[in-house]
Every structure is written in C-alpha cells, then in structure tokens.
Design a protein around this motif. Structure first.
Motif, short mmCIF file in Angstrom:
data_model
loop_
_atom_site.label_atom_id
_atom_site.label_comp_id
_atom_site.label_asym_id
_atom_site.label_seq_id
_atom_site.Cartn_x
_atom_site.Cartn_y
_atom_site.Cartn_z
N SER A 1 7.00 10.62 -6.29
CA SER A 1 7.87 9.71 -7.04
C SER A 1 7.09 9.01 -8.15
O SER A 1 7.58 8.87 -9.28
N ILE A 2 5.87 8.59 -7.83
CA ILE A 2 5.03 7.92 -8.83
C ILE A 2 4.65 8.88 -9.95
O ILE A 2 4.63 8.51 -11.13
N THR A 3 4.38 10.13 -9.59
CA THR A 3 3.97 11.13 -10.58
C THR A 3 5.13 11.51 -11.51
O THR A 3 4.96 11.63 -12.72
N TYR B 1 6.54 5.31 6.22
CA TYR B 1 5.52 4.33 5.84
C TYR B 1 5.39 3.17 6.83
O TYR B 1 4.50 2.35 6.70
N GLN B 2 6.30 3.12 7.81
CA GLN B 2 6.25 2.03 8.79
C GLN B 2 5.17 2.32 9.82
O GLN B 2 5.15 3.39 10.42
N ASN C 1 0.81 -1.22 0.00
CA ASN C 1 0.00 0.00 0.00
C ASN C 1 0.84 1.27 0.00
O ASN C 1 0.37 2.34 0.39
N LEU C 2 2.08 1.16 -0.45
CA LEU C 2 2.98 2.32 -0.44
C LEU C 2 2.54 3.40 -1.41
O LEU C 2 2.93 4.56 -1.27
N GLN C 3 1.75 3.01 -2.43
CA GLN C 3 1.28 4.03 -3.39
C GLN C 3 0.36 5.05 -2.72
O GLN C 3 0.15 6.15 -3.25
N ASN C 4 -0.15 4.72 -1.55
CA ASN C 4 -1.03 5.64 -0.82
C ASN C 4 -0.26 6.56 0.12
O ASN C 4 -0.86 7.47 0.71
N GLU C 5 1.04 6.33 0.28
CA GLU C 5 1.85 7.14 1.19
C GLU C 5 2.25 8.45 0.50
O GLU C 5 2.73 8.46 -0.63
N THR D 1 7.99 9.75 -11.90
CA THR D 1 8.69 8.52 -12.33
C THR D 1 10.13 8.46 -11.79
O THR D 1 10.92 7.62 -12.23
N LYS D 2 10.48 9.33 -10.85
CA LYS D 2 11.83 9.35 -10.29
C LYS D 2 11.89 8.57 -8.98
O LYS D 2 10.91 8.56 -8.22
N PRO D 3 13.03 7.93 -8.68
CA PRO D 3 13.14 7.18 -7.43
C PRO D 3 13.10 8.10 -6.21
O PRO D 3 13.43 9.29 -6.31
N LYS D 4 12.70 7.54 -5.08
CA LYS D 4 12.61 8.30 -3.84
C LYS D 4 13.46 7.61 -2.77
O LYS D 4 13.31 6.41 -2.53
N TYR D 5 14.35 8.39 -2.15
CA TYR D 5 15.23 7.86 -1.11
C TYR D 5 14.79 8.41 0.24
O TYR D 5 14.65 9.61 0.42
#
Length: 372
Positions: A113-115, A133-134, A103-107, A117-121
């Motif tokens: 990052s999803i919008t 997200y924990q 369910n990380l897409q809801n965080e 397309t770049k990675p998120k650290y």
C-alpha cells in the motif's frame, strides 16, 4: 377475463419496478448530496481549525476528532514520520496500543500500500481471528482501512481507521475517504509551516528573551485574547558603534542591562522578545497606542540614563617604554522607538516587518518615539 387480470397485474408490477428504480435513484442522489455536504462541512471545519490559535499538535488532534465525529468512525489514528521516527500525532485508541499503531509501516500487509500509494482494506471472518498487525489484542478491531499519506510524492506517514465489526468497510464509498485523506494532506501542508516556526523558537543568550518566533505562536495566543493591541519595536541605535569603538563585551553588557531593566518594568501580560540584532519588540496586549506612549517616554529616559561600565587596557609610552594601564569607559544606550496597532486575526508578521523597515530606514541620529 383471466388474461385481462394478469395483464393488469403485470402492468402494476412493471409500474412498481419503475417506481422503485426511480426512488432508488433519488435515494442514491440524496446520499451522494448528503456525503458531499458532509465532506464540505468537514473541509470547512478543517480550515477553521487551521486558523485557530493553537499548536500544530493540537490542530492535528482536533482534525482527527472531527473525522471521528462527522464520519462516525470507531477508531481513527494519524501517524507521521518526524524525520527520525514514526509518531502517533492523533488517535482515540488506548495508548497501550500506540506502539503497534506507529509501526504499521513495517507490516508486510501494508508495505504494498505504501509503495503503490493505494489504500489497503483488511478484515477478519470469524471472532476467533485477529487482524495481521495486532500483536496482543483481541476484539478491539475486526476491520481496518490503511491510507498512506504523501506530500509532493514524499511519504510522510499514514492514516488508519478501524472498526470493531467484521467487514465494516465492505460497502464504504472509498472515493469519499480518498477525499478526506487528501484534505488531511492539505492540512498537513499548511500546518507544516507553523511547525517550522515552532521549531525555530529559541532563548536568546544575552538578553535571556525569547526570539521573535515566539510571538507568532505562543505569543499570538496571548495577544489574540484582545481585539486590538499595541506592538512596539525599539532599536539600540548606538549598539554597533559601541561594539566597534569600545568592544563587543561592552555591547553585550549593554543588551543585558537594558533587557533586565525593561523586564522588571513590564507586566507579565506584555510580551518582550529579541527581534533581531539591535532590535527588540514589545507586545502590549489589549492596550491602545495612546495608553503606552507616556510609559515608553519614561522608560526611554530611564534606560538611556543607564551607564554601562567597561574597563579597557590603554597602551602608553613613557620614555620609550611601553606600558598598559586600565581605563574605565562609561557608555549610555540610545534607543529609537516605533509603535503601531495590531488587530486580532491579522498578519502579525507583516506588522513587525513594517516596524522593522521603519527603524532600518531611520537616521542613526533619530532618537524618538514614533507612531505609524
């Protein structure tokens, strides 16, 4: 004298600095080469996995295991949207955390990052902190990198790697990880076709057999245990005629009787499927064509000796009075067989297509066993 010593020392220091720069450059080049070799090996392992005889889900799990081993990743999870929900396809994280991971897409922290397309650290700075997200876990992961996955500009899910150390990915070469991500996407493009075939597999209503799609996946796993096998296809040449001249119920009963009879005669290692319409396929795993001809000759004679019974209503006129009487119709099936050799690892679908084309182009009166 002192000036001369100082000059020598300065020269030595400058020489050492130049030497260190050269060595540093060589080490960097070595690391780059080593990373490229590792990436090449991973890609090779990926492609080998794609060619393995296993289900799509098993392939994704194996790909994730390769990433964990080759790149020494503590935790790696691949989550894919299946059209209705997000599903954890592969992960070495304890299953009790999977509900959070899918369910990380809801965080909020990953939405950008999803919008883009770049990675998120993300990482923590103290042991008392936890990643955003924990929900209920402490200590398992202290840093993570989130990679959204896209196929042809369509978002399909994400890949997340995690570490139990703070700032674990501060100095990681993200270009290498981006290459890995693209390799994951490429593999998904390839196995998506296999996934479609797996979803098409059905149980035929009348014959109670698997449809042809079964041969391309589960069936192939059995067939490819042997170097060569015989693939046979037969056609009920008078099925269409029976449907028209008698009725479709009689044709359906013909299919049922034929398939029930043949199933009783076949070993469990031999695969029997309804290919399409009046055509059926049998895979004789590990058997040469010469070894099945006599069996098929006997089988053909026995099946064509079956009598399919049907009672139809016949209208009669007696002194201008119309009446209906029942008439028993007996129909015998007629079969045309063709068979060929299949070699492990080759295109099974091409072999079946060749057999199908032969039967479709054969004369309706042909009623033999042919080897091509």
């Amino acid at each position: 004298m002192v000036i001369g010593v100082i000059a020598i020392l300065v020269a030595i220091i400058l020489t050492l600095l130049v030497y260190n720069i050269i060595i540093s450059g060589r080490i960097k080049n070595f690391k780059d080469i080593n990373q490229k070799v590792t990436s090449l090996n991973v890609l090779q392992d990926f492609m080998s996995t794609v060619g393995d005889v296993m289900s799509v889900d098993e392939k994704i799990v194996k790909i994730n295991d390769i990433l964990i081993e080759e790149y020494a990743i503590k935790y790696s999870t691949i989550v894919i949207f299946d059209g209705t929900e997000y599903v954890v396809k592969a992960s070495n994280v304890d299953r009790k955390h999977w509900d959070t991971l899918r369910n990380l897409q809801n965080e909020e922290i990953f939405k950008d990052s999803i919008t883009t397309t770049k990675p998120k650290y993300v990482t923590v700075n103290t042991d008392s902190e936890r990643l955003p997200y924990q929900k209920m876990e402490f200590g398992r992961a202290k840093s993570a990198m989130f990679f959204p996955l896209y196929i042809d500009n369509v978002y399909i899910g994400y890949w997340i790697i995690e570490s139990g150390k703070m700032h674990a990915f501060d100095h990681v070469d993200t270009t290498i990880l981006e290459v890995v991500k693209e390799n994951i996407i490429s593999i998904f493009k390839i196995v998506s076709y296999q996934s479609i075939i797996e979803s098409l597999k059905r149980q035929d209503l009348y014959s109670d057999l698997q449809t042809s799609e079964y041969l391309y996946e589960e069936g192939r796993q059995i067939i490819d245990q042997y170097t060569t096998s015989t693939i046979c296809m037969f056609k009920i040449t008078n099925l269409e005629e029976t449907n028209k001249a008698v009725n479709r119920d009689t044709g359906n009963q013909m299919i049922i009787d034929i398939c029930d009879y043949i199933k009783d005669k076949l070993s469990k290692e031999y695969l029997f499927v309804r290919y399409m319409g009046p055509k059926f396929a049998i895979a004789f795993s590990g058997i040469e064509t010469d070894g099945v001809v006599e069996f098929l000759n006997d089988l053909k004679q026995e099946v064509e000796g079956l009598e399919v019974e049907d009672v139809i209503a016949v209208e009669e006129n007696e002194k201008s009075k119309s009446t209906k009487k029942k008439k028993v119709v007996m129909t015998n099936p007629k079969l045309n067989f063709v068979l060929t050799t299949y070699y492990k690892g080759t295109a099974l679908e091409a072999v079946l297509k060749k057999l199908e084309e032969y039967l479709d182009s054969a004369s309706k009166s042909e009623n033999d066993i042919n080897i091509i």
